[in-house]
Enzyme design. Sequence first.
Site, PDB file in Angstrom:
ATOM      1  CD  GLU B  72      -1.528  -2.795   1.271  1.00 57.25           C
ATOM      2  OE1 GLU B  72      -0.937  -2.592   2.340  1.00 57.25           O
ATOM      3  OE2 GLU B  72      -2.512  -3.346   1.301  1.00 57.25           O
ATOM      4  CG  HIS B 141     -11.024  -7.447   8.493  1.00 55.51           C
ATOM      5  ND1 HIS B 141     -10.580  -7.830   9.110  1.00 55.51           N
ATOM      6  CD2 HIS B 141     -10.965  -7.495   6.969  1.00 55.51           C
ATOM      7  CE1 HIS B 141      -8.437  -8.168   8.163  1.00 55.51           C
ATOM      8  NE2 HIS B 141      -9.362  -7.941   6.884  1.00 55.51           N
TER       9      HIS B 141
HETATM   10  C1  LIG Z   1      -2.637  -4.317   4.617  1.00 54.72           C
HETATM   11  C2  LIG Z   1      -3.506  -5.114   4.487  1.00 54.72           C
HETATM   12  N1  LIG Z   1      -3.901  -4.828   2.512  1.00 54.72           N
HETATM   13  C3  LIG Z   1      -4.190  -6.072   2.582  1.00 54.72           C
HETATM   14  C4  LIG Z   1      -5.260  -6.988   2.970  1.00 54.72           C
HETATM   15  C5  LIG Z   1      -6.569  -7.487   2.063  1.00 54.72           C
HETATM   16  N2  LIG Z   1      -5.969  -8.435   1.926  1.00 54.72           N
HETATM   17  C6  LIG Z   1      -6.742 -10.204   3.203  1.00 54.72           C
HETATM   18  S1  LIG Z   1      -5.554 -11.492   1.975  1.00 54.72           S
HETATM   19  C7  LIG Z   1      -5.434 -10.969   0.894  1.00 54.72           C
HETATM   20  C8  LIG Z   1      -4.100 -11.749   0.533  1.00 54.72           C
HETATM   21  C9  LIG Z   1      -3.117 -12.295   0.955  1.00 54.72           C
HETATM   22  O1  LIG Z   1      -2.728 -13.233   0.046  1.00 54.72           O
HETATM   23  P1  LIG Z   1      -1.223 -13.612  -0.096  1.00 54.72           P
HETATM   24  O2  LIG Z   1      -0.116 -13.267   1.509  1.00 54.72           O
HETATM   25  O3  LIG Z   1      -0.741 -14.601  -0.537  1.00 54.72           O
HETATM   26  O4  LIG Z   1      -2.515 -15.381   1.931  1.00 54.72           O
HETATM   27  P2  LIG Z   1      -3.354 -16.618   1.126  1.00 54.72           P
HETATM   28  O5  LIG Z   1      -4.381 -15.292   1.208  1.00 54.72           O
HETATM   29  O6  LIG Z   1      -3.027 -16.917  -0.641  1.00 54.72           O
HETATM   30  O7  LIG Z   1      -3.386 -17.394   2.308  1.00 54.72           O
HETATM   31  C10 LIG Z   1      -5.311  -9.261   1.337  1.00 54.72           C
HETATM   32  C11 LIG Z   1      -5.060  -8.042  -0.061  1.00 54.72           C
HETATM   33  C12 LIG Z   1      -4.928  -6.735   4.335  1.00 54.72           C
HETATM   34  N3  LIG Z   1      -5.761  -7.771   4.941  1.00 54.72           N
HETATM   35  N4  LIG Z   1      -4.746  -6.014   4.899  1.00 54.72           N
END
Ligand SMILES: Cc1ncc(C[n+]2csc(CCOP(=O)(O)OP(=O)(O)O)c2C)c(N)n1
Lengths: 339, 344
Positions: B72, B141
Amino acid sequence: MYEEMVTARYYEERLQEEYLEGKQPAFDISAGPIPGELHLAAGQEASAAGVCAHLRDTDTVTAPHRPHHVAISKGVDLKRMTAEIFGRETGLSKGKGGHMHLYDPDMNFACSGIIAQGCPPAVGAALAAKKRNTDDVAVAFLGEGAISQGGFLESLNLAAVQDLPVVFVIEDNDWAISMPKARVTDVEDGSRRAGGFDVRGERIDSDDAVAVYEAAETAVGRARDGNGPTLLEVQVHRRMGHFMGDPEAYRSDADVEAAQERDSIERLADRLREHGVEGDDLEEIRERAHDRVDEAIEWAKEQPQPDPEDAYEDVFTDALEGWPERPERELAATDGGER
Amino acid sequence: MAQADVPDPDAAGRELTMSRAMVEAIAHEMNESRDVFVMGEDVADYGGIFDSTQGLLEEFGHDRVMDVPISETGFIGAGLGAAMQGMRPIVELMFADFFGVAMDQIYNNMAKTAYMSGGSVSAPMVLMTAVGGTYNDAAQHSQTLYGTFAHLPGMKVVVPSTAYDAKGLMHAAIRDDDPVVYMFHKRLMGLAWMPAPEGPKTGVPEEPYEIPFGEADVKREGDDTTIVTLGLHVHRALEAAADLADDGIDAEVIDLRTLVPLDTETVLESVQKTGRLVVVDEDYRSYGVSGELIARATEGALEDLEAVERVTAPDTPVPYARPLEEEFQPSAADIVAAVESVRE
Ligand SMILES: Cc1ncc(C[n+]2csc(CCOP(=O)(O)OP(=O)(O)O)c2C)c(N)n1
């Protein structure tokens, strides 16, 4: 390891069933017995089990928003964790935290729903261990989508310059919600980021629990012996949507099927059979795991709902006088005004 | 304040959900100018977790509807950089709760560019995000955080409560030469998986139109008590006002629509008429929107004020379990009780 993996998989299957109850046919996120979002980790059990097999209760683990398999492998109290997920009074956080925010101080386990933000606290736990001269280590789990995040990269650097006993574990499940890994990074091997910080990095290309176990043995051992951090990346699989209810319109059926086919649990079972473990023994483990999960879920569902007034407690360790202020209906009348 | 000359929602001949209305405005502006583009997490292939960019990828492609890595600080700051070059990016971060990791780009860079450059550089970007609870997603959230963004000078803060407003405010936000934080409540978007209350789905004219910032909307006229609110709680306040009307209490309901600029005048006029003020806000109680409104009312209409009260979230993080979140959330019943109490 096998038992943890089977427990985690069955746990998620049962949670899925419970979660969808009352949410069908039309999915309404605020219906059914389990509140909020639910991120399941089916397909990711090998990394958690392989790493946590080397950890003691006094070692710290921080998990991201997809925490159940890690929590189970770390030994978090299954009943109280389940009660938390159901939002009950006897849950780990008295129903205040929820499934992305599981805290078990007895197991030195914590989570964050904010991407990569479990990494800095893991570094802090390692710092505490170093200052106190214990040989405890800390492990931070994160997804491959999180490896572009400042919190992770800063933690890696800090752990490196301070020689801290931390292991970072990237669980690469190929997806960050709708973003495939190739669009997150130009470097396929996430563990190569370690090189930029002069940290050891290693990628385990398959979700082979034994390979994870062996790599983690070295990494955790290195940390415990005071030889600094390691970055591991483990290829795992996302068998389901990002969260329950995710229609996954962005993902091809072939990709989902490929993920379903690569089953790390079956792979480990084969491996165990090859090494002479009897089928009956595996079945026994499976049954024991299932019983434990069923029992935890039954127990959790019988637990009382929290008292609404409890919402105001625990903001501070010692309740502050008048804080948090309850929205009580008091008249704040001024002395002006004739009406 | 006089209402600007805008098309009539009831004459539109069609109704849209709030998310469709927002997307329509974005698509229109993207067609008008190649300087407008969208950037954020899951905005392209997913269409926005809350449908805020649904369908834009098909129309404009990945070049102009860009999915970005979860970084971000990087992409919000990059949005700012493009805006400083005169482009008009719309940057989304799916939950207001996640802004913490990039706050420096927001409040030290984006918000201060105009001022620190002595007005020579502006940052015409829209920072779009979802706010609010009601679906048990817990402390990281579900925050509303209106006050946080409104408190820090240099960004305009927009909070639509209907599809009609959502479209008009989006047009205005994209065309605005300053950074605009556009905060929509998840519960109002018209998502299949999170049913909206009655109200946010409204008539929406096909043609583009702007709802000017700083003009509150008097959603219901009344003589007895002024209820000032925004976002989801406009609908809860209207529900409360309907209940109160059954008991012969005639409440006026004001939807602020924008927090920066804030339409103090409409609030003061109303308070001068009713003498009683109830401010309703889903954000935390202390040091926020509710305190600000009461301060402005006392500064501007002290003699007319007989009683004030605020109905807000308490100063606690948002709890997870249903009974706890219900206690936390200001409800229509809480609003009714507050109105009754200021009339005692
Ligand atoms: C700082 C932040 N930005 C965005 C999000 C929204 N978000 C939650 S899970 C996710 C994807 C995460 O992907 P990854 O790290 O590959 O983990 P996975 O869900 O595949 O286990 C996002 C963008 C968040 N929780 N925190």
